[in-house]
Write a protein that holds these residues in place. Structure first.
Motif, PDB file in Angstrom:
ATOM      1  N   HIS A  47       0.851  -1.186   0.000  1.00  0.00           N
ATOM      2  CA  HIS A  47       0.000   0.000   0.000  1.00  0.00           C
ATOM      3  C   HIS A  47       0.885   1.233   0.000  1.00  0.00           C
ATOM      4  CE1 HIS A  47      -3.017   2.913   1.332  1.00  0.00           C
ATOM      5  NE2 HIS A  47      -3.914   2.030   0.925  1.00  0.00           N
ATOM      6  N   ARG A  48       0.521   2.255  -0.753  1.00  0.00           N
ATOM      7  CA  ARG A  48       1.346   3.456  -0.884  1.00  0.00           C
ATOM      8  C   ARG A  48       1.533   4.165   0.466  1.00  0.00           C
ATOM      9  NH1 ARG A  48      -0.382   6.370  -5.604  1.00  0.00           N
ATOM     10  NH2 ARG A  48       1.533   5.683  -6.568  1.00  0.00           N
ATOM     11  N   ASP A  49       0.520   4.162   1.307  1.00  0.00           N
ATOM     12  CA  ASP A  49       0.562   4.878   2.580  1.00  0.00           C
ATOM     13  C   ASP A  49       0.747   3.897   3.754  1.00  0.00           C
ATOM     14  OD1 ASP A  49       0.524   7.191   4.094  1.00  0.00           O
ATOM     15  OD2 ASP A  49      -1.648   7.165   4.307  1.00  0.00           O
ATOM     16  N   TYR A  50       1.642   2.950   3.580  1.00  0.00           N
ATOM     17  CA  TYR A  50       1.791   1.878   4.568  1.00  0.00           C
ATOM     18  C   TYR A  50       2.258   2.376   5.935  1.00  0.00           C
ATOM     19  CZ  TYR A  50       6.855   1.929   3.853  1.00  0.00           C
ATOM     20  OH  TYR A  50       8.168   2.290   3.796  1.00  0.00           O
TER      21      TYR A  50
END
Length: 58
Positions: A47-50
């Motif tokens: 996920h990009r915003d991990y």
């Protein structure tokens, strides 16, 4: 990855993140004898915003 044998260039090129190293112990090591090789541990974020997802207190 065994850092003495491999350069890990493909993991770095594919944006994997190195998070640490193993201690060189096998799963059956009952006597704390470090008989196996030390390996690097890499993770790949899905996920990009991990970071904010993992840091949230939910």
């Amino acid at each position: 990855m065994e850092s003495a044998r491999f350069t890990e260039a493909s993991y770095k090129a594919a944006n994997w993140i190195r998070v640490g190293q193993t201690k060189g112990r096998g799963k059956l090591d009952r006597y704390n004898q470090y008989a196996l090789s030390v390996k690097d541990v890499y993770l790949y974020p899905l996920h990009r915003d991990y970071r904010s997802i993992l840091d949230s207190p939910e």
